[in-house]
Enzyme design. Sequence first.
Site, PDB file in Angstrom:
ATOM      1  N   ASP A 188     -59.248   8.591   7.066  1.00 46.53           N
ATOM      2  CA  ASP A 188     -59.309   7.328   7.250  1.00 46.53           C
ATOM      3  C   ASP A 188     -57.557   6.933   8.083  1.00 46.53           C
ATOM      4  O   ASP A 188     -57.486   8.481   8.460  1.00 46.53           O
ATOM      5  CB  ASP A 188     -58.859   6.196   6.050  1.00 46.53           C
ATOM      6  CG  ASP A 188     -60.038   5.206   6.616  1.00 46.53           C
ATOM      7  OD1 ASP A 188     -59.406   4.363   7.576  1.00 46.53           O
ATOM      8  OD2 ASP A 188     -60.552   5.254   5.332  1.00 46.53           O
ATOM      9  N   HIS A 280     -62.638   4.521  11.643  1.00 45.40           N
ATOM     10  CA  HIS A 280     -61.293   4.367  11.101  1.00 45.40           C
ATOM     11  C   HIS A 280     -61.411   5.569  11.591  1.00 45.40           C
ATOM     12  O   HIS A 280     -61.351   6.868  10.496  1.00 45.40           O
ATOM     13  CB  HIS A 280     -62.417   4.049   9.571  1.00 45.40           C
ATOM     14  CG  HIS A 280     -62.489   2.721   8.676  1.00 45.40           C
ATOM     15  ND1 HIS A 280     -60.977   2.730   8.673  1.00 45.40           N
ATOM     16  CD2 HIS A 280     -63.143   1.981   9.408  1.00 45.40           C
ATOM     17  CE1 HIS A 280     -61.036   1.529   8.105  1.00 45.40           C
ATOM     18  NE2 HIS A 280     -62.898   0.975   8.307  1.00 45.40           N
ATOM     19  N   GLU A 340     -66.483  -1.014   9.816  1.00 49.20           N
ATOM     20  CA  GLU A 340     -65.625  -1.628  10.660  1.00 49.20           C
ATOM     21  C   GLU A 340     -64.925  -1.182  11.813  1.00 49.20           C
ATOM     22  O   GLU A 340     -64.160  -0.297  12.334  1.00 49.20           O
ATOM     23  CB  GLU A 340     -64.234  -1.750   9.145  1.00 49.20           C
ATOM     24  CG  GLU A 340     -64.645  -2.841   8.366  1.00 49.20           C
ATOM     25  CD  GLU A 340     -63.304  -2.707   7.690  1.00 49.20           C
ATOM     26  OE1 GLU A 340     -62.996  -3.720   6.842  1.00 49.20           O
ATOM     27  OE2 GLU A 340     -62.025  -1.696   7.337  1.00 49.20           O
TER      28      GLU A 340
END
Length: 762
Positions: A188, A280, A340
Amino acid sequence: MRMNRILLAAVSALPLFFSCRNANDVPDIIPVPLSVEMGRGYYTLPERVQVSCMDSSMFAIEDFLKLNLSCGQDIHEISMETGGRGDIVCVSDDSLDPSGAYVLEVGRGGIRITAGAYPGVVAAVATLGQMVKDGKVPHAKINDAPRFAWRGFMLDVARHFFTVDEVKAILTELARYKFNKFHWHLTDDQGWRIEIKAFPELALNGGFRDPLAHNHDIYTAARAEREKDPASLLPSDRMVIRDGKTLYGGYYTQDDIRDVVDFAASLGMDVIPEIDMPGHSLKTIESFPELSCSGKAVWGKDFSVPLCLGNDATLEFAKTVYGEIFGLFPYEYVHLGADEVEKSHWQSCPKCRARKAAYNLEDEHDLQDWFVSVMESYFKDNGKILIGWDEIAAKDDFSKDAVVQWWRPWAPANKRNAAVNGNGIILSPNEFYYMDIAQNRNTLMKVYTYEPVDGILEGYEDCVLGVHANLWTEYVTSFETACNMLFPRMFAVSETAWSSPEHKDAKDFTRRSLVHLGRLDACGLNYRIPDPDGFCDSNVYIDSLEVEVSVPLDGVIVRYTSDGSIPGPESPFCSGPVVVKEDCTLNFRPFTSAGIGGHTYSAVYRASEYILPAFAFDELPESAEKGLEVCRYDRKFQDCASITSAEPDAEYVSESVVLPAEPESDFALVFRGYVSVPEDGIISFYTYTDDGSVMTVSGKPVVENDGLHSREEKSGQAALGKGWHPIEIRYFDHGGGYLEAGFILADGTRRPFTSSDLCFLL
Ligand SMILES: [Zn+2]
């Protein structure tokens, strides 16, 4: 074939005696099995337990079996053999569900496990471990099978690093509760935790960071200090010194990965790796700036900048990394992430624009979908099935072979798209199954009562592969904190994942979960301590008060302070009642047997006189009706104080304090009338609401639960004379509406108001 006959002979030699009379108590098993028949006697395990298996591949169960038989004490030796007789005999039955079904029989002659496949043996051993007490197992026949084949758990090791031993310890505990899919979130923005031979710098650089320059680490260090919680500190064995600077982190070598994968296999658990792309990805971009559009590893408006999808080198990088991943994880599912993404960065990038033009892609969303489809083809070519977060199902032309992990209750369309498209769906709704969400006294029940199939388009229920809980670790620094977040909530997820809905029973689950917390406590594992009872947030006393605080779990003690500080291991503990003679605030904090502190509860104490009722019971006017009058205001509010006395949009009568049948978002309600107090006494009230609420009794604010918040309980007291007292409850909703209000009984039970508690005058 001959071996099977021998096994069958051994099996029929087990005499099983069952009787309805004087049967043993049903053990406190989580998740609750499909069917349990209890016999009368007990089977005593010998010092040396001989286990007979179908074949030597079953020997992998040895360590898990030993752990479960020994209840934490090393009292049994185990020998594993194939065929023949044994104290424990494992046989296979192809007709049983291979994802965990089993039959467990305990009789005078020993224990027999019949399973569809190895995961069923693991599940049977998990059940057996919950039945053994002091080396004895009650005679019983348990016939059990899972509701869902997919019973998943995700651990984020990117935000904080967990060692191989810690990961194994967590997997062992989850296997006890019949989880069978371990989703390992390995990379991440905050950390890259897996060795990639082609790009060693990813882990060597991306596995470490300066904790003094990292927001999450700064926050948790402050929390450790403020809350006297050493478990919030970064573990010292994860610190390294490089160029004179102390860095935090770690990563798994490929040998470590293989070790964990083998270990998980012995628990009947598949491992699903996730290398999150194209968002990410800050750690990738820090090592390879050329893989982003701007060359900078920075944050955009909502998320971190993603990989540049116009750059062929990005695709080559992604495929090389996943090529190594495929070789390390011998299972069909692999997780691409794909959540995201700050797509705005692709708009101005010449390479990304060229890619869009070349493939006729309308916008950035199409560009993301194109990347997912390229990767999905690559996964397929390697015999893998791609899993993505539900962002991959935003449009309806994605591959129906991918599996969608739905996590956003605010994106129901993606779940619907996936169902209609024919994809498998894994349910991880953020609101219920995110184990990083802060806990309060209601969280466990909230997790328990989630029903996965509710909200699935009718006729598409079969697309649900199962459920999956996620532990994100931005603020979870240590193994102790991770266990605190996981237990007992994972007990609740387990019962939803495994047990039939008709066998679930919230009250009995609450009781059983206390037994299981007792086991964790005895094993020195951390967990969220059940809430202490014996006080409200706001309390009253007449002259003086003896406060008796209790936690419904042996081994837990409660320490307290009266100077506003958070109780630490040196603070006095409540060995008897704490006497209150003057106005004060007491802080209570429970501690486990291992000395790990739980949540701190503040209780305010104020002297009071009895308040006389508005009407004695025999003086209530004849015009009184059951229920309360309600004014509804259809506007946005931020707090209860601003619900004005202006004209309401509607007025009606409600039997109790509940939401309207089909509530809209953004409104307020004011309930008015009288509440019945059967005897003179100090009465405890609560509200449990999303968003704010304030309860006033006889003109005094009793429960202050105001402000914008998700479901939260607050409680308060008033000293009230017998009779009818004026009550007003103000409530407002700003999304996610929930409303409950009532009494707290002497035993701590919350009892919502009913129509007979309430009245109003016509
Ligand atoms: Zn680009």
